[in-house]
Design a protein around this motif. Structure first.
Motif, mmCIF file in Angstrom:
data_model
loop_
_atom_site.group_PDB
_atom_site.id
_atom_site.type_symbol
_atom_site.label_atom_id
_atom_site.label_comp_id
_atom_site.label_asym_id
_atom_site.label_seq_id
_atom_site.Cartn_x
_atom_site.Cartn_y
_atom_site.Cartn_z
ATOM 1 N N TYR A 1 0.843 -1.194 0.000
ATOM 2 C CA TYR A 1 0.000 0.000 0.000
ATOM 3 C C TYR A 1 0.876 1.240 0.000
ATOM 4 C CZ TYR A 1 1.093 1.159 4.851
ATOM 5 O OH TYR A 1 1.749 1.523 6.002
ATOM 6 N N PHE B 1 0.057 5.818 0.551
ATOM 7 C CA PHE B 1 -0.898 6.919 0.626
ATOM 8 C C PHE B 1 -0.628 7.882 -0.525
ATOM 9 C CE2 PHE B 1 -0.599 5.510 5.050
ATOM 10 C CZ PHE B 1 -1.940 5.325 5.339
ATOM 11 N N VAL C 1 -5.724 5.744 0.030
ATOM 12 C CA VAL C 1 -4.702 4.714 0.010
ATOM 13 C C VAL C 1 -4.862 3.877 -1.252
ATOM 14 C CG1 VAL C 1 -6.119 3.095 1.334
ATOM 15 C CG2 VAL C 1 -3.635 2.855 1.351
#
Length: 216
Positions: A115, A117, A128
């Protein structure tokens, strides 16, 4: 302590009359501003457990951008997110790496394991991106530290240690008013710093994983 109680505590230290509501006068409103400024500084100094929240993202197939509703932009990740559906600890990668992966052909759809941001949604909440792109429904849990909203209601209780906010706001008020024969602003702020260090040390004994904090 409530917002009003904090303002009155500072007014008493300044040898000023207490008020029935923060907005009663321009001076009590100013002290209210100092209380909010102090609150934010205390919040920024450490990952206080009381500010910790868990945000859950439930994926749908082929959608890889999600909003963390309610986190805003001034938050911290307190521990690694978890893909609880697949029992995977999510890995944080750079935005540049994510952009490359999301533009590979063919697009990889798989269990989300990475992941980053990037950007905010229309409500100002952080977004995200997940990789691989979800190939089905997964539950991703994010563990974040989110500052309390600005105090506006007299009856709102503060979450972080109120004595720290009170001492910090008092030091700010002394700077604004100037010395008057009592404790000077430098002494008051140094006392706040000492108190802050003590409170952080106490909390760290309960949560040893949060040893690092922003400079005070």
């Amino acid at each position: 302590m409530t917002y009003l109680e904090l303002v009155n505590a500072v007014l008493i230290r300044l040898r000023e009359p207490t008020v029935d509501t923060v907005a009663l006068s321009s001076y009590s409103s100013l002290i209210g501003k100092f209380v909010n400024d102090a609150k934010r500084q205390v919040e920024d100094a450490y990952d206080w457990n009381v500010l910790g929240q868990e945000k859950t993202v439930t994926t749908v197939a082929d959608t890889y951008i999600y909003s963390l509703t309610g986190v805003g932009q001034k938050f911290r990740v307190s521990s690694d997110p978890l893909n609880t559906t697949s029992n995977v600890v999510m890995q944080n990668i750079s935005v540049a790496d994510m952009r490359q992966k999301q533009n590979f052909t063919p697009i990889v759809t798989n269990i989300p394991a990475q992941y980053c941001f990037e950007g905010v949604d229309g409500n100002g909440d952080a977004q995200v991106q997940l990789y691989g792109r979800p190939d089905g429904v997964y539950t991703i849990k994010f563990f974040v530290t989110i500052p309390q909203a600005t105090l506006t209601s007299d009856s709102t209780s503060i979450l972080v240690p109120d004595v720290l906010v009170e001492q910090n706001a008092y030091a700010r008020a002394l700077v604004e008013r100037g010395e008057d024969g009592g404790l000077n602003s430098s002494e008051a702020y140094n006392l706040y710093r000492s108190m802050l260090a003590d409170y952080i040390a106490l909390e760290a004994t309960r949560f040893p994983e949060t040893q690092e904090f922003v400079s005070i």
